[in-house]
Design a protein around this motif. Structure first.
Motif, short mmCIF file in Angstrom:
data_model
loop_
_atom_site.label_atom_id
_atom_site.label_comp_id
_atom_site.label_asym_id
_atom_site.label_seq_id
_atom_site.Cartn_x
_atom_site.Cartn_y
_atom_site.Cartn_z
N THR A 109 6.42 0.01 2.62
CA THR A 109 6.49 -0.62 3.94
C THR A 109 5.55 0.08 4.92
O THR A 109 4.74 0.92 4.54
CB THR A 109 7.93 -0.62 4.48
OG1 THR A 109 8.39 0.74 4.58
CG2 THR A 109 8.85 -1.41 3.58
N THR A 110 5.69 -0.27 6.18
CA THR A 110 4.81 0.21 7.25
C THR A 110 5.67 0.68 8.43
O THR A 110 6.87 0.36 8.50
CB THR A 110 3.90 -0.93 7.74
OG1 THR A 110 4.72 -1.92 8.37
CG2 THR A 110 3.13 -1.57 6.59
N PHE A 133 0.71 -9.76 6.85
CA PHE A 133 -0.36 -9.87 5.88
C PHE A 133 -0.34 -11.29 5.30
O PHE A 133 0.72 -11.89 5.17
CB PHE A 133 -0.20 -8.84 4.76
CG PHE A 133 -0.22 -7.42 5.24
CD1 PHE A 133 -1.39 -6.85 5.73
CD2 PHE A 133 0.93 -6.64 5.22
CE1 PHE A 133 -1.42 -5.53 6.18
CE2 PHE A 133 0.92 -5.32 5.67
CZ PHE A 133 -0.25 -4.78 6.15
N ASP A 134 -1.51 -11.81 4.94
CA ASP A 134 -1.52 -13.15 4.37
C ASP A 134 -1.68 -13.09 2.85
O ASP A 134 -1.97 -12.03 2.27
CB ASP A 134 -2.57 -14.03 5.03
CG ASP A 134 -4.00 -13.54 4.83
OD1 ASP A 134 -4.33 -13.06 3.72
OD2 ASP A 134 -4.80 -13.63 5.77
N ASP A 168 -8.76 -4.48 2.15
CA ASP A 168 -8.69 -3.17 2.80
C ASP A 168 -7.59 -3.07 3.86
O ASP A 168 -6.84 -2.08 3.88
CB ASP A 168 -10.04 -2.83 3.43
CG ASP A 168 -11.11 -2.47 2.40
OD1 ASP A 168 -10.76 -2.35 1.20
OD2 ASP A 168 -12.28 -2.32 2.79
N PRO A 169 -7.47 -4.05 4.79
CA PRO A 169 -6.41 -3.91 5.81
C PRO A 169 -5.01 -3.84 5.20
O PRO A 169 -4.14 -3.12 5.71
CB PRO A 169 -6.58 -5.18 6.66
CG PRO A 169 -7.99 -5.60 6.44
CD PRO A 169 -8.29 -5.25 5.01
N PHE A 170 -4.79 -4.58 4.13
CA PHE A 170 -3.49 -4.56 3.44
C PHE A 170 -3.25 -3.20 2.80
O PHE A 170 -2.21 -2.57 3.00
CB PHE A 170 -3.46 -5.68 2.40
CG PHE A 170 -2.27 -5.66 1.49
CD1 PHE A 170 -0.99 -5.81 1.99
CD2 PHE A 170 -2.44 -5.51 0.12
CE1 PHE A 170 0.12 -5.81 1.14
CE2 PHE A 170 -1.35 -5.50 -0.73
CZ PHE A 170 -0.07 -5.66 -0.22
N VAL A 171 -4.23 -2.73 2.05
CA VAL A 171 -4.12 -1.43 1.37
C VAL A 171 -3.93 -0.31 2.39
O VAL A 171 -3.06 0.56 2.24
CB VAL A 171 -5.37 -1.19 0.50
CG1 VAL A 171 -5.42 0.25 0.01
CG2 VAL A 171 -5.38 -2.16 -0.68
N SER A 193 7.31 -11.06 -0.13
CA SER A 193 7.96 -11.63 1.06
C SER A 193 7.96 -10.64 2.21
O SER A 193 7.73 -11.00 3.37
CB SER A 193 9.39 -12.05 0.71
OG SER A 193 9.40 -13.08 -0.25
N SER A 194 8.22 -9.38 1.90
CA SER A 194 8.23 -8.34 2.94
C SER A 194 6.86 -8.21 3.58
O SER A 194 6.73 -8.13 4.81
CB SER A 194 8.67 -7.01 2.33
OG SER A 194 8.59 -5.96 3.28
#
Length: 302
Positions: free
Chosen positions: A174-175, A233-234, A243-246, A226-227
């Motif tokens: 998670t973030t 994130f798309d 990169d933005p997701f990672v 789903s989370s």
């Protein structure tokens, strides 16, 4: 009911999430002894197809003195609720109050695909299971310090259930934004212990390559997808490991950059952040250098 304040002090703000299943038992003992010596409050151990986490934690507890040992997570499909309570109460008693029960529904790929068990509605299954733990008969003396029951929750409904029926949550992958949302649902009186993967390198290519290897099959698991979509994130970012997701999921850089991510979780409401230090290009191998660089206390003098 647990004493939440006492457990916050016992856990401290920083722990370590790692698997010792690939290590000989002597190396596993040495690792947790080092983690304890470095000042981390807890070690979180998963359950997959390796060692039984409860038997292993019992052994490790005998070779540590203050370190909290936690399951991250014990699979509720593998044990009757009464057996889960027996194991948790026994470890809480025999470790001197140094055990945390993290439990979760796991994934259909593990439960049905690997174990050949039935996998029903995660929310209904967890609700019934928590009720079963609470109602299970107990004839041995109660532990002086009961083990907190934390649910491996990601979605708002599972987090809310944990707030009602358990002592808190243990989110994974998670973030800090997720941490803030989880705290808002839980309120102030529940434990929020989050996992955070880290790669201690300023080489962006190496860090992201390590993160992508770690993500591996996780991107195909519905609960994680789903989370991540709820976090903004798309589908393209997730499927393409953009990169933005990672970067949103894995903290990398120098020690200060990684500590900034840890601090972001704490500022968002986490009680405890368990870091998973991944060795560059070998995400399943704990990076000892990162462990020592991020330790909350200095190494003892030699």
């Amino acid at each position: 009911m647990i004493d939440v304040g006492a457990w916050r002090r016992r856990l401290g703000p920083l722990g370590v999430w790692t698997s010792t299943d690939r290590l000989p038992v002597a190396e596993a003992r040495a690792l947790v002894a080092e983690v304890e010596g470095l000042g981390f409050g807890a070690v979180w151990l998963p359950e997959t197809t390796g060692r039984d986490p409860f038997a292993h934690i019992a052994h490790l507890a005998d070779h540590t003195t203050d370190l909290v040992l936690a399951t991250g997570i014990a699979n509720i499909h593998h044990r009757h609720p009464g057996a889960m309570r027996q194991a948790a109460d026994t470890l809480a008693e025999q470790s001197g109050g140094r055990f945390v029960l993290g439990l979760g529904v796991s994934h259909a790929a593990m439960v049905e695909g690997v174990r050949g068990l039935s996998y029903g509605s995660p929310l209904a299954t967890m609700r019934a299971y928590l009720d079963g733990i609470e109602e299970a008969p107990r004839t041995a003396p109660a532990p002086a310090v009961a083990a907190p029951r934390l649910v491996g929750a990601l979605g708002p409904k599972m987090i809310a259930l944990a707030g009602e029926r358990a002592d808190g949550v243990h989110p994974y992958w998670t973030t800090p934004e997720h941490t803030a949302r989880a705290r808002a649902i839980l309120g102030p009186d529940k434990l929020l212990c989050v996992e955070q993967k880290v790669v201690l390198t300023t080489d962006a290519v190496a860090a992201r390559a390590t993160a992508r290897k770690a993500l591996g099959h996780y991107v195909r698991l519905p609960s994680y997808r789903s989370s991540w979509l709820r976090l903004g994130f798309d589908e393209g970012e997730v499927d393409g490991l953009a990169d933005p997701f990672v970067d949103g999921l894995v903290a990398w850089g120098d020690a200060d950059a990684v500590r900034a991510r840890i601090d972001a979780h704490l500022e968002a409401g986490a009680d405890h952040v368990c870091i998973q230090p991944m060795t560059p290009d070998h995400p399943l191998r704990l990076d000892g250098d990162a462990l020592r660089a991020l330790a909350p206390a200095p190494l003892p003098a030699r």
